[in-house]
Motif scaffolding. Structure first.
Motif, PDB file in Angstrom:
ATOM      1  N   UNK A  63      -7.719  -0.418  -4.611  1.00 18.98           N
ATOM      2  CA  UNK A  63      -6.809   0.423  -3.743  1.00 18.98           C
ATOM      3  C   UNK A  63      -5.477   0.488  -4.243  1.00 18.98           C
ATOM      4  N   UNK A  64      -4.523   0.862  -4.945  1.00 22.52           N
ATOM      5  CA  UNK A  64      -3.198   0.659  -5.300  1.00 22.52           C
ATOM      6  C   UNK A  64      -1.892   0.418  -3.897  1.00 22.52           C
ATOM      7  N   UNK A  65      -1.282  -0.522  -4.153  1.00 28.05           N
ATOM      8  CA  UNK A  65      -0.743  -0.731  -2.813  1.00 28.05           C
ATOM      9  C   UNK A  65       0.470   0.191  -2.407  1.00 28.05           C
ATOM     10  N   UNK A  66       0.043   0.952  -1.113  1.00 24.24           N
ATOM     11  CA  UNK A  66       1.327   2.318  -0.885  1.00 24.24           C
ATOM     12  C   UNK A  66       0.789   2.482   0.429  1.00 24.24           C
ATOM     13  N   UNK A 110      -0.280  15.269  -1.748  1.00 21.73           N
ATOM     14  CA  UNK A 110      -0.915  14.624  -2.097  1.00 21.73           C
ATOM     15  C   UNK A 110      -1.198  13.297  -1.445  1.00 21.73           C
ATOM     16  N   UNK A 111      -1.865  12.324  -2.389  1.00 22.12           N
ATOM     17  CA  UNK A 111      -2.033  11.221  -1.521  1.00 22.12           C
ATOM     18  C   UNK A 111      -1.501  10.889  -3.096  1.00 22.12           C
ATOM     19  N   UNK A 112      -0.753   9.532  -3.033  1.00 21.42           N
ATOM     20  CA  UNK A 112      -0.242   8.399  -3.889  1.00 21.42           C
ATOM     21  C   UNK A 112      -1.002   8.462  -4.573  1.00 21.42           C
ATOM     22  N   UNK A 113      -2.007   7.908  -4.311  1.00 24.11           N
ATOM     23  CA  UNK A 113      -2.935   7.485  -5.127  1.00 24.11           C
ATOM     24  C   UNK A 113      -3.354   8.969  -6.581  1.00 24.11           C
TER      25      UNK A 113
END
Length: 89
Positions: A86-89, A55-58
């Motif tokens: 957006x989260x910083x991934x 899955x996406x980290x978000x």
């Protein structure tokens, strides 16, 4: 960071905490503490868990990345004036 969807995503993947630990390289005890909210995750831990769950980290931190692509596009078209974070991934 908190991972409010970790337990749900792990269960959807039909994995035990031990199986997720082996697949991700994150200790089972850490996964248990993250799921219960007794510990916060480092970004690298989030990335490892997301990769293991495909899955996406978000998706683990409560973002909308788990939604179908069409739904995301519709939401973006409906509110073009709003800035998206957006989260910083």
């Amino acid at each position: 960071m908190d991972l409010p969807h970790l337990r749900e995503m792990r269960r959807r993947a039909v994995l035990t905490q031990q199986q997720l630990a082996e697949k991700s390289g994150v200790a089972r005890d850490t996964i248990s503490k993250l799921e219960s909210g007794h510990r916060r995750a480092y970004p690298t831990t989030v990335q490892k868990l997301a990769a293991a769950l495909a899955v996406a980290p978000q998706a683990l931190v409560g973002g909308v990345e788990y939604l179908d692509e069409e739904v995301r596009e519709e939401r973006q078209e409906e509110q073009p004036e709003k800035k998206r974070r957006r989260a910083g991934f």
